[in-house]
Design an enzyme around this catalytic site. Structure first.
Site, short mmCIF file in Angstrom:
data_model
loop_
_atom_site.label_atom_id
_atom_site.label_comp_id
_atom_site.label_asym_id
_atom_site.label_seq_id
_atom_site.Cartn_x
_atom_site.Cartn_y
_atom_site.Cartn_z
N HIS A 1 3.41 -2.94 5.68
CA HIS A 1 2.47 -2.86 4.26
C HIS A 1 1.49 -2.09 4.52
CE1 HIS A 1 -0.63 -5.75 4.79
NE2 HIS A 1 -0.02 -6.43 5.71
N ASP B 1 -4.57 -4.56 9.69
CA ASP B 1 -3.54 -5.20 8.99
C ASP B 1 -3.61 -4.54 7.61
OD1 ASP B 1 -1.97 -7.12 7.75
OD2 ASP B 1 -3.63 -8.51 7.69
N GLU C 1 1.56 -6.49 -0.15
CA GLU C 1 1.98 -7.80 0.50
C GLU C 1 1.00 -8.64 0.66
OE1 GLU C 1 2.05 -9.94 4.48
OE2 GLU C 1 0.51 -8.81 3.68
#
Length: 346
Positions: A64, A174, A206
């Site tokens: 993502h 992330d 996401e």
């Protein structure tokens, strides 16, 4: 390709869930030389296709692109900007951060709150609530309102840093680290023959509900899929068996197809790639959750990069883990048999 430089560029770019388009040009520039086709689907996911020698089956990779962030919810009478969160922001990390308010033009600001000298002894023992924080951009209300609207996005301003022993730190690792893993994989696949077409998807949103994975897997209809994300690693006060610098974590549990799990482990052993096992007894919290149940169901795996300090602006990972994750996926794809029927039986 310089993978550390790519991660730096991605980390320092801004793309909160629902506002990822500002990173598209960078991704296309970096991925076009290692892809056969580049396209954008109706939802906005970016899909990079690498053709196989047969093209009968489809392998999907998903990482993502979006990051957590903040959103303007009010401007008070003195020009201070009140905000709420987009995604799972840890509000304890927000005071004193430099931020960028993405209004009609980008405004540098700082997150302020009541100084400790003015707090009661009781309040000194508590984390500052998000309702007691504000962004100060140095302007009066009338000037702020000309440039900033309710619903505008705010991102933390953070430079990517190189630490010792190939460790790196920054915001949005992330899952921009996972996007770099896909780049490693596609570049490795240019060196070898592989039967099946590969669809590397930079998925959107996401952090607010695995939405991009839901739509892209529905459209692509992959025969096999592997999600790439990050996972919590051992750190001060965090008791985990998974550690930064010891290789990618291969997920195992009901969200993961056992044949895909076994195939990834076998390949790691065959090519001497360090790996760790991540037990996932329930929801993996990743794109794999949506992909697995797309249409008739998709045999799905999960490869995760060990990460410390998740959902803060100093997320910390190791470049060796990122590169080894990409190598693992490339070798897995290159070693898939020409016919997949029967290969993926439980």
């Amino acid at each position: 390709m310089d993978y550390k430089d790519l991660l730096k560029k991605l980390s320092e770019s801004y793309g909160v869930s629902g506002h990822e388009r500002g990173i598209y040009d960078l991704l296309k520039k970096e991925f076009e030389p290692i892809s056969d086709e580049v396209k954008e689907d109706n939802f906005g996911n970016l899909i990079f296709k690498k053709k196989g020698t047969k093209g009968k089956y489809k392998v999907m990779l998903a990482a993502h692109l979006d990051e957590i962030g903040l959103m303007v919810k009010d401007i008070d009478e003195k020009g201070f900007i009140k905000f709420t969160t987009v995604g799972g922001v840890d509000q304890r990390t927000l005071p004193s951060q430099e931020v960028i308010v993405h209004g009609k033009k980008d405004l540098l600001g700082v997150i302020g709150s009541k100084p400790p000298h003015l707090l009661s002894s009781e309040d000194m023992e508590k984390a500052i609530k998000i309702d007691d924080m504000y962004v100060d951009v140095g302007l009066q209300k009338e000037e702020v309102e000309k440039l900033v609207s309710i619903g505008d996005i705010i991102t933390v301003k953070r430079e990517f840093k190189e630490l010792l022993n190939e460790n790196v730190s920054g915001k949005a690792l992330d899952d921009r680290a996972g996007v770099v893993v896909m780049a490693v994989c596609l570049e490795e696949l240019k060196k070898v023959y592989h039967y099946h077409d590969v669809y590397a998807v930079a998925t959107l949103q996401e952090e607010v509900g695995v939405r991009g994975a839901t739509t892209s897997s529905y459209n692509i209809e992959p025969d096999i899929a592997i999600a790439i994300d990050v996972t919590h690693a051992k750190a001060r006060g965090v008791s985990r068996d998974i550690e930064v610098g010891k290789g990618p974590a291969i997920g195992k549990g009901p969200n993961i197809h056992p044949a895909v799990y076994k195939g990834l482990v076998d390949i790691a052993k065959k090519y001497n790639i360090n790996y760790q096992i991540e037990p996932l007894p329930g929801h993996s919290g990743t794109d794999a959750w949506a992909i697995q149940v797309s249409k008739k169901g998709v045999p799905t795996g999960l490869v995760s990069i060990p990460l410390k300090y998740m959902h803060t602006s100093v997320e910390t990972a190791n470049m060796k883990d990122i590169i080894e994750s990409g190598r693992l996926l490339a070798h897995y794809i290159a070693n898939l048999p020409e016919e997949l029927e029967g290969h993926l039986c439980y």
